[in-house]
Design a protein around this motif. Structure first.
Motif, PDB file in Angstrom:
ATOM      1  N   GLU A 120       0.833  -1.209   0.000  1.00 52.86           N
ATOM      2  CA  GLU A 120       0.000   0.000   0.000  1.00 52.86           C
ATOM      3  C   GLU A 120       0.865   1.254   0.000  1.00 52.86           C
ATOM      4  OE1 GLU A 120      -3.421  -0.107   2.455  1.00 52.86           O
ATOM      5  OE2 GLU A 120      -4.181   1.763   1.630  1.00 52.86           O
ATOM      6  N   SER A 160      -2.558   4.135  -4.178  1.00 50.28           N
ATOM      7  CA  SER A 160      -2.278   3.290  -3.015  1.00 50.28           C
ATOM      8  C   SER A 160      -3.321   2.217  -2.762  1.00 50.28           C
ATOM      9  CB  SER A 160      -2.101   4.149  -1.762  1.00 50.28           C
ATOM     10  OG  SER A 160      -3.316   4.772  -1.438  1.00 50.28           O
ATOM     11  N   ASN A 161      -4.527   2.344  -3.336  1.00 49.68           N
ATOM     12  CA  ASN A 161      -5.462   1.224  -3.164  1.00 49.68           C
ATOM     13  C   ASN A 161      -5.268   0.154  -4.238  1.00 49.68           C
ATOM     14  OD1 ASN A 161      -7.890   0.354  -1.520  1.00 49.68           O
ATOM     15  ND2 ASN A 161      -8.631   0.058  -3.614  1.00 49.68           N
ATOM     16  N   ASN A 217      -3.680   6.707   2.182  1.00 51.82           N
ATOM     17  CA  ASN A 217      -3.684   5.248   2.296  1.00 51.82           C
ATOM     18  C   ASN A 217      -4.955   4.814   3.024  1.00 51.82           C
ATOM     19  OD1 ASN A 217      -1.247   5.211   1.048  1.00 51.82           O
ATOM     20  ND2 ASN A 217      -0.038   4.918   2.903  1.00 51.82           N
TER      21      ASN A 217
END
Lengths: 185, 362
Positions: free
Chosen positions: B63, B70-71, B149
């Motif tokens: 991540e 970040s996903n 995040n």
């Protein structure tokens, strides 16, 4: 999902290497992944032009050791080349010879192999044959070659990446303990 | 080299670059003649770390590959591990993963077009785009507790549900966003300054896009209609109605407009998900056995195709975990896009591939 692309890849592999070498798996959504194992790097050079001809795209390349930390003396390297054709993935794995591990470049057919090949060469010390620009990609020449061929303990990695900033804040206004000064890193 | 040609070094630290990359540019007068890239200034050794952490710890690690995508990283990594272990993710969790991915896509695309406005010198538009983006940042903070995040993906599903309080909040944020996105598209499409500075520069033809195997909005703006959400569908994309955005102009302007159109499509996707999402568990609540073997997974991140390969030797840490981020595929095409451009346009063209250097180098 895409039977035409799947059949095209099957034809390319069969033409270059003969039948029965390609295995298929699929995920829960019905996306196909083909898997080919090659025993010699020469077979890669037979297959690469046919894959290029049928419009396959090189997605990336993964090099690895059979023993990931290199604890065994002569446990060889393999490279997995990942291709895509219209949503169908084909992974071609090839065993490399030892002393030194070497493989020919596929940049004549896949231009974007350039960076991928330079990256595995610097990480695993794999010798590239006929690469147009075989210099290092990411790692400075002052750093050790083939760093992924040996075990670097996690504690060593983490120490290398740490600073004393955190402990200086924790012990702000107090005497910083010896162990927090980072002298052993 | 003729005496009229000189070397213009850009980077590794430069005001026009968010992250460090070194460009060795040969310039003749104000015209770029050739470009050589030198990378490696933010190499983090993440793939070496991944081989020393167990499969569950690696969700947290990946991540942190890229803040804007970040996903996409944990989602694709989890899909690869699930493919290897034969784990079936509950349907509600697959919807939740799509929602998180599309929310991130909207925020990422708005960031990129905002930076483009800044690089043209249109700073009030830059600030407006970032203000519009803030609607999605607030949505992320409200629903997931984080602005970048999200911590949403776990092996076997998702960590956090969207319930009766967060779903209306998210829908409300989308309602706020829609008219602003529409207005923003009009400005980027018609403003004379934006058009003058971005139309016809950084050209990448369809043939060059294929030759360099570029991905994401860079490919689609050059007529390569490749979007994994349709080409190799995953999660619940086959059940969702949206259009893959393409263009044929292949310049900086068309890439920016395409990103904004994709953000509009993402809004539609999130709305559909919130309408259609069935009840039920959000994860499998089991710790899967990871057998020896290998598996791949892919997803369409904001910048394009993310690819994960996982190889297991039967222990609790991967024998090899390899991922390839979209920007990795797009860097070398800059040599085509920058050829014969003006020095003043270099930063705009580099930004148009939505470069992410730390995720390229890992």
């Amino acid at each position: 999902m895409n039977d035409i692309a799947k059949n095209t890849l099957e034809m390319a592999v069969a033409t270059a290497l003969g039948a029965q070498l390609l295995n298929w798996t699929s995920d829960v959504h019905g996306n196909h992944s083909g898997w080919v194992k090659l025993g010699a790097t020469a077979e890669l050079l037979a297959l690469a032009p046919l894959l290029a001809d049928c419009g396959a795209r090189l997605m990336t390349v993964t090099a690895y050791r059979n023993d990931k930390f290199g604890r065994l003396e002569s446990d060889g390297h393999e490279i997995a080349y990942h291709f895509d054709l219209e949503g169908v993935v084909l992974t071609v794995s090839v065993c490399l010879p030892d002393d030194p591990p070497r493989v020919a470049s596929i940049t004549p057919w896949f231009k974007n192999a350039d960076w991928n090949e330079r990256e595995f060469a610097e990480l695993y010390g794999i010798v590239l044959e006929d690469h147009p620009n075989p210099r290092r990609l990411f790692l400075d020449k002052g750093l050790d070659a083939a760093i992924l061929n040996r075990l670097v303990p996690l504690s060593t990695m983490m120490n290398g990446a740490s600073t004393t900033t955190l402990w200086e804040k924790v012990f702000a206004g107090k005497q910083l303990p010896e162990w927090a000064k980072g002298g052993n890193n | 080299m003729p005496s009229t040609t000189y070397t213009l070094p850009i980077g590794p630290l430069h005001v026009a670059l968010e992250e460090p990359m070194y460009f060795d540019i040969q310039v003749e007068g104000e015209t770029v003649r050739s470009v050589e890239l030198s990378a490696g200034h933010v190499h983090r050794g993440m793939e070496a770390l991944a081989m020393q952490r167990n499969y569950f710890q690696n969700v947290t690690l990946v991540e942190r590959v890229c803040s804007l995508c970040s996903n996409s990283h944990p989602a694709t990594y989890c899909m690869a591990v699930e493919n290897l272990s034969g784990l079936i993710v509950p349907e509600r969790a697959r919807y939740l993963r799509v929602i998180a991915d599309e929310v991130k896509r909207i925020a990422s695309h708005l960031f990129n077009v905002g930076i483009m406005a800044h690089l043209t010198g249109f700073d009030s538009l830059f600030m407006h785009a970032m203000e519009v983006r803030e609607i999605m940042q607030d949505a992320k903070e409200g629903v997931y507790g984080n602005r970048m995040n999200l911590g949403q993906c776990i092996i076997g599903g998702c960590r956090r549900d969207i319930d009766d309080s967060t779903a209306p909040f998210l829908l409300g944020q989308l309602e706020l966003l829609k008219p602003q996105l529409h207005e923003l598209y009009g400005v980027f499409e018609r403003d004379p300054l934006i058009r003058t500075r971005t139309q016809g520069i950084g050209l990448l033809s369809h043939a060059e896009a294929r030759r360099h195997a570029v991905v994401g909005p860079v490919a689609r703006a050059s007529g390569v209609a490749y979007d994994l959400r349709r080409k190799a569908p995953y999660a619940v994309y086959p059940d969702l109605d949206f259009e893959v955005q393409t263009d044929t102009k292949g310049d900086v302007h068309s890439r920016a407009l395409l990103r904004l159109r994709e953000a509009v499509e993402s809004v539609k996707i999130v709305e559909q998900c919130l309408r259609q999402m069935p009840g039920g568990p959000i994860n499998t609540r089991e710790v899967p056995v990871i057998p020896p073997g290998e598996a791949v997974a892919r997803s369409e991140a904001p910048r394009g195709e993310v690819f994960y390969y996982v190889r297991s030797d039967g222990t609790d840490t991967p024998q090899r975990l390899k991922w390839r981020v979209p920007t990795y595929m797009n860097w070398e095409a800059l040599q085509v896009m920058l050829a014969n451009c003006q020095v003043a346009d270099i930063a705009l063209i580099v930004n148009s591939i939505d470069p992410c250097i730390s995720c390229t180098e890992r």
